[in-house]
Design an enzyme around this catalytic site. Structure first.
Site, PDB file in Angstrom:
ATOM      1  N   ASP A   1      37.877  54.018  91.593  1.00 56.89           N
ATOM      2  CA  ASP A   1      38.064  53.423  90.264  1.00 56.89           C
ATOM      3  C   ASP A   1      39.183  52.381  90.249  1.00 56.89           C
ATOM      4  O   ASP A   1      39.798  52.127  89.226  1.00 56.89           O
ATOM      5  CB  ASP A   1      38.303  54.515  89.195  1.00 56.89           C
ATOM      6  CG  ASP A   1      39.603  55.288  89.385  1.00 56.89           C
ATOM      7  OD1 ASP A   1      40.262  55.109  90.427  1.00 56.89           O
ATOM      8  OD2 ASP A   1      39.959  56.073  88.483  1.00 56.89           O
TER       9      ASP A   1
ATOM     10  N   ASN B   1      39.697  54.297  83.781  1.00 58.68           N
ATOM     11  CA  ASN B   1      39.330  55.633  83.334  1.00 58.68           C
ATOM     12  C   ASN B   1      38.575  55.636  82.018  1.00 58.68           C
ATOM     13  O   ASN B   1      38.004  56.642  81.639  1.00 58.68           O
ATOM     14  CB  ASN B   1      40.595  56.494  83.171  1.00 58.68           C
ATOM     15  CG  ASN B   1      41.352  56.611  84.479  1.00 58.68           C
ATOM     16  OD1 ASN B   1      40.821  57.066  85.481  1.00 58.68           O
ATOM     17  ND2 ASN B   1      42.587  56.149  84.484  1.00 58.68           N
TER      18      ASN B   1
ATOM     19  N   GLY C   1      50.567  58.992  87.689  1.00 59.50           N
ATOM     20  CA  GLY C   1      51.595  59.820  88.321  1.00 59.50           C
ATOM     21  C   GLY C   1      52.858  58.985  88.502  1.00 59.50           C
ATOM     22  O   GLY C   1      52.785  57.804  88.832  1.00 59.50           O
TER      23      GLY C   1
ATOM     24  N   GLN D   1      31.474  66.430  97.971  1.00 61.49           N
ATOM     25  CA  GLN D   1      32.473  67.363  97.430  1.00 61.49           C
ATOM     26  C   GLN D   1      31.789  68.039  96.232  1.00 61.49           C
ATOM     27  O   GLN D   1      31.803  67.507  95.128  1.00 61.49           O
ATOM     28  CB  GLN D   1      33.736  66.608  96.984  1.00 61.49           C
ATOM     29  CG  GLN D   1      34.853  67.524  96.506  1.00 61.49           C
ATOM     30  CD  GLN D   1      35.949  66.777  95.755  1.00 61.49           C
ATOM     31  OE1 GLN D   1      35.772  65.639  95.324  1.00 61.49           O
ATOM     32  NE2 GLN D   1      37.086  67.426  95.579  1.00 61.49           N
TER      33      GLN D   1
ATOM     34  N   SER E   1      -1.458  16.144  75.980  1.00 59.31           N
ATOM     35  CA  SER E   1      -0.858  17.151  75.112  1.00 59.31           C
ATOM     36  C   SER E   1      -1.865  18.236  74.767  1.00 59.31           C
ATOM     37  O   SER E   1      -3.049  17.960  74.575  1.00 59.31           O
ATOM     38  CB  SER E   1      -0.374  16.506  73.815  1.00 59.31           C
ATOM     39  OG  SER E   1       0.663  15.613  74.113  1.00 59.31           O
TER      40      SER E   1
ATOM     41  N   ASN F   1      -3.091  31.788  82.842  1.00 61.77           N
ATOM     42  CA  ASN F   1      -3.147  32.390  84.182  1.00 61.77           C
ATOM     43  C   ASN F   1      -3.644  33.817  84.168  1.00 61.77           C
ATOM     44  O   ASN F   1      -3.881  34.409  85.207  1.00 61.77           O
ATOM     45  CB  ASN F   1      -1.770  32.315  84.862  1.00 61.77           C
ATOM     46  CG  ASN F   1      -0.671  32.955  84.030  1.00 61.77           C
ATOM     47  OD1 ASN F   1      -0.851  33.216  82.842  1.00 61.77           O
ATOM     48  ND2 ASN F   1       0.468  33.205  84.649  1.00 61.77           N
TER      49      ASN F   1
ATOM     50  N   TYR G   1      -8.447  37.944  80.090  1.00 63.11           N
ATOM     51  CA  TYR G   1      -8.574  39.186  79.340  1.00 63.11           C
ATOM     52  C   TYR G   1      -9.270  40.226  80.216  1.00 63.11           C
ATOM     53  O   TYR G   1     -10.279  39.933  80.846  1.00 63.11           O
ATOM     54  CB  TYR G   1      -9.377  38.957  78.052  1.00 63.11           C
ATOM     55  CG  TYR G   1      -9.596  40.231  77.286  1.00 63.11           C
ATOM     56  CD1 TYR G   1      -8.526  40.848  76.633  1.00 63.11           C
ATOM     57  CD2 TYR G   1     -10.845  40.839  77.249  1.00 63.11           C
ATOM     58  CE1 TYR G   1      -8.707  42.036  75.952  1.00 63.11           C
ATOM     59  CE2 TYR G   1     -11.029  42.021  76.573  1.00 63.11           C
ATOM     60  CZ  TYR G   1      -9.959  42.623  75.917  1.00 63.11           C
ATOM     61  OH  TYR G   1     -10.141  43.791  75.267  1.00 63.11           O
TER      62      TYR G   1
ATOM     63  N   ARG H   1      36.525  60.459  80.760  1.00 60.22           N
ATOM     64  CA  ARG H   1      37.004  59.588  79.690  1.00 60.22           C
ATOM     65  C   ARG H   1      36.090  58.382  79.457  1.00 60.22           C
ATOM     66  O   ARG H   1      36.221  57.695  78.458  1.00 60.22           O
ATOM     67  CB  ARG H   1      38.449  59.136  79.998  1.00 60.22           C
ATOM     68  CG  ARG H   1      39.461  60.260  79.860  1.00 60.22           C
ATOM     69  CD  ARG H   1      40.790  59.955  80.543  1.00 60.22           C
ATOM     70  NE  ARG H   1      40.752  60.212  81.982  1.00 60.22           N
ATOM     71  CZ  ARG H   1      41.768  60.016  82.818  1.00 60.22           C
ATOM     72  NH1 ARG H   1      42.908  59.547  82.352  1.00 60.22           N
ATOM     73  NH2 ARG H   1      41.652  60.287  84.099  1.00 60.22           N
TER      74      ARG H   1
HETATM   75  C1  UD1 Z   1      45.308  59.699  90.116  1.00 61.39           C
HETATM   76  C2  UD1 Z   1      46.630  60.181  90.742  1.00 61.39           C
HETATM   77  C3  UD1 Z   1      47.772  59.553  89.999  1.00 61.39           C
HETATM   78  C4  UD1 Z   1      47.662  58.041  90.031  1.00 61.39           C
HETATM   79  C5  UD1 Z   1      46.300  57.579  89.517  1.00 61.39           C
HETATM   80  C6  UD1 Z   1      46.132  56.103  89.818  1.00 61.39           C
HETATM   81  C7  UD1 Z   1      46.274  62.428  91.634  1.00 61.39           C
HETATM   82  C8  UD1 Z   1      46.468  63.861  91.427  1.00 61.39           C
HETATM   83  N1  UD1 Z   1      46.694  61.618  90.660  1.00 61.39           N
HETATM   84  O1  UD1 Z   1      45.254  60.204  88.788  1.00 61.39           O
HETATM   85  O2  UD1 Z   1      49.027  59.933  90.600  1.00 61.39           O
HETATM   86  O3  UD1 Z   1      48.709  57.459  89.259  1.00 61.39           O
HETATM   87  O4  UD1 Z   1      45.229  58.276  90.168  1.00 61.39           O
HETATM   88  O5  UD1 Z   1      44.968  55.568  89.252  1.00 61.39           O
HETATM   89  O6  UD1 Z   1      45.765  62.037  92.669  1.00 61.39           O
HETATM   90  N2  UD1 Z   1      38.236  62.350  92.668  1.00 61.39           N
HETATM   91  C9  UD1 Z   1      37.461  62.978  93.608  1.00 61.39           C
HETATM   92  N3  UD1 Z   1      37.440  64.337  93.639  1.00 61.39           N
HETATM   93  C10 UD1 Z   1      38.190  65.082  92.789  1.00 61.39           C
HETATM   94  C11 UD1 Z   1      39.016  64.418  91.858  1.00 61.39           C
HETATM   95  C12 UD1 Z   1      39.014  63.051  91.824  1.00 61.39           C
HETATM   96  O7  UD1 Z   1      36.757  62.335  94.392  1.00 61.39           O
HETATM   97  O8  UD1 Z   1      38.119  66.318  92.915  1.00 61.39           O
HETATM   98  C13 UD1 Z   1      38.253  60.876  92.634  1.00 61.39           C
HETATM   99  C14 UD1 Z   1      37.761  60.307  91.321  1.00 61.39           C
HETATM  100  O9  UD1 Z   1      36.370  60.060  91.382  1.00 61.39           O
HETATM  101  C15 UD1 Z   1      38.556  59.002  91.222  1.00 61.39           C
HETATM  102  C16 UD1 Z   1      39.816  59.287  91.999  1.00 61.39           C
HETATM  103  O10 UD1 Z   1      39.565  60.434  92.789  1.00 61.39           O
HETATM  104  O11 UD1 Z   1      37.866  57.919  91.815  1.00 61.39           O
HETATM  105  C17 UD1 Z   1      41.011  59.531  91.101  1.00 61.39           C
HETATM  106  O12 UD1 Z   1      40.734  60.612  90.235  1.00 61.39           O
HETATM  107  P1  UD1 Z   1      41.193  60.566  88.724  1.00 61.39           P
HETATM  108  O13 UD1 Z   1      40.754  61.815  88.078  1.00 61.39           O
HETATM  109  O14 UD1 Z   1      40.804  59.284  88.107  1.00 61.39           O
HETATM  110  O15 UD1 Z   1      42.789  60.639  88.907  1.00 61.39           O
HETATM  111  P2  UD1 Z   1      43.901  60.164  87.876  1.00 61.39           P
HETATM  112  O16 UD1 Z   1      44.064  61.214  86.850  1.00 61.39           O
HETATM  113  O17 UD1 Z   1      43.630  58.802  87.429  1.00 61.39           O
HETATM  114 CA    CA Z   2      41.977  57.286  87.780  1.00 59.41          CA
END
Ligand code: UD1
Ligand code: CA
Length: 460
Positions: free
Chosen positions: A104, A229, A141, A74, A408, A387, A390, A16
């Protein structure tokens, strides 16, 4: 308390954001989001660095982490639950608890992490999660509770029924787990949901089903746990952080005339009784003394400023100055300038790698680069240190000793040295050293007489 290990999830792309830069490297308050998270969680564990789960843009994210940071790759991002599964093999066996947070969430305070860890330790729970109540819960969530107000489960927005969607208590994404039950619950996760992901949020219901208590700690300050996000949320986070920093500084005795047009990075230090005027930008690494007048229109980057200094309508980069200096209006100190006390740098003056002694005045339209100026030097309007020759890449130095008076429009053809108390005539082109106490004039400048011998005061 048992040792705890900290996990920061930062593998996602952040679709996003619509950006080529990994989401956690976007800057808030002058620092990458992941850096804010790291600094805040650091205070919960005194032995080990947190583990950062990287994936999308892994090389760039790793490069932005402090030396010694632990990371885990990952490769395929199958959800937050999957990210935690990936990291568990390197979580310490001796860790009794695991604190999980997301890269984030840049606004979360260190105290909040400590309060969560303390609540988890006190409750002997399977997990304690951090929630908050939002007027607009969209995108998060939802935390569902039973009739007794106890935790029931978390349902992601994509999986909500209309009734669930109306719930305003949301999951912040931050939680502290007992390590052993977490390992067991992760093994039972599946991808049977609207997004086809392994949700970390499903772990809580699994823990509950296995007979563990799930505690909830609710944060009152909603903004603190906002997830970033989109660019809109990034800008919102910026303004929250900015307001926090300005509040802190005002609490420390700094006057901020117009908070709406003042941008100060959260790491900046400003002394009491300093007044920050409108349209000023002060970044992270700046240290500013007491009783200064900064702005209007000051931009300070990585610089140290003494007490009683005035900087207005000017840019100061990676430079240092002593007390009672006056910079501006419309001056530019480029990196590497070191000014003593009471130095005045006035209209349309540019300096780079210049060392300037106490009480020296550079009032009008000049360029001083790779220069060393003594104390009480007077630089006439339009003076230039030439300073760069050329055809050469090397920068040559100009030295101007104490009390010299540069007429001056003098061109100082470096390398060149003007001795103490020497004077150059207006419009001189100085190609050779001028000895102390001599007057040199012309193009190229010639020494015509000794000032001391004539017993005269230098005049413009
Ligand atoms: C997530 C939560 C949600 C919560 C919200 C709060 C889940 C399923 N949902 O949703 O309940 O309200 O955060 O901000 O957890 N990431 C990984 N690997 C992955 C997926 C994500 O490292 O496979 C990391 C992302 O880089 C990010 C964080 O996990 O830093 C959260 O992922 P994001 O996709 O932003 O989750 P939300 O949809 O915001
Ligand atoms: Ca998030």
């Amino acid at each position: 308390m048992e040792p705890i290990d900290v996990i920061i999830l930062a593998a996602g792309q952040g679709k996003r954001m619509r950006s080529a830069t990994p989401k956690v490297l976007h800057r808030v308050g002058g620092r990458a989001m992941i850096d804010h998270v790291l600094r805040a969680v650091m205070t919960t564990t005194d032995d080990e660095a947190p583990v950062v789960v990287v994936g999308h843009g892994a090389d760039a994210v790793r490069a932005a982490l402090p030396p010694g940071a632990r990371t885990v790759m990952q490769a395929e991002q199958l959800g937050t639950g999957h990210a935690v599964m990936t990291v568990m093999p390197i979580v310490h066996e001796r860790a009794g608890h695991v604190l999980v947070t997301y890269g984030d969430l840049p606004l979360v305070r260190a105290e909040t992490y400590r309060a969560l860890v303390a609540a988890q330790a006190a409750a002997c729970a399977g997990a304690t999660l951090l929630s908050t109540v939002r007027d607009d819960p969209r995108g998060y969530g939802r935390v569902l509770r039973d009739a007794a107000g106890e935790f029931l489960r978390i349902v992601e927005e994509a999986d909500c029924t209309p009734t669930e969607r109306a719930v305003r208590e949301i999951n912040t994404g931050i939680a502290c787990f007992a390590a052993a039950p977490l390992r067991a619950a992760l093994r039972t996760l599946d991808r049977n949901n609207a997004q086809g992901e392994y949700y970390l949020t499903d772990v809580f219901a699994r823990l509950r089903a296995a007979g563990h208590r799930v505690g909830i700690l609710t944060v009152a300050e909603v903004d603190e746990v906002m997830g970033i996000n989109s660019r809109g949320e990034l800008a919102r986070a910026e303004s929250v952080l900015r307001a926090r920093t300005l509040e802190r500084l005002m609490g420390e005795g700094v006057t901020i005339v117009d908070p709406a047009t003042t941008y100060i990075a959260d790491g900046a230090q400003v002394g009491a009784d300093t007044v920050i005027h409108p349209f000023s930008v002060i970044d992270e690494a700046c240290v500013i003394g007491r009783r200064c007048a900064i702005g209007p229109g000051a931009h300070l980057i990585g610089s140290r400023v003494g007490d009683g200094v005035r900087v207005w309508w000017s840019v100061v980069e990676q430079s240092e100055m002593g007390d009672a200096c006056i910079i501006g209006p419309f001056s530019h100190l480029r990196p590497g300038c070191r000014l003593g006390r009471g130095v005045e740098v006035g209209n349309y003056a540019e300096m780079k790698k210049a060392e300037v002694g106490d009480g020296t005045k550079v009032h009008h339209m000049s360029y001083l680069g790779d220069a060393m100026l003594g104390a009480s030097v007077n630089i006439g309007a339009g003076t230039v240190t030439c300073n760069l020759r050329y055809g050469s890449r090397e920068k040559h130095r100009t030295i101007i000793d104490d009390g010299a008076f540069i007429g001056s429009d003098t061109m100082l053809n470096a390398p060149v040295r003007i001795g103490a108390g020497a004077v150059t005539g207006a419009g001189s082109v100085v190609t050779k050293d001028v000895p102390a106490g001599k007057l040199a004039i012309g193009v190229p400048a010639r020494v015509i007489r000794s000032l001391q011998a004539a017993g005269e005061e230098p005049k413009p």
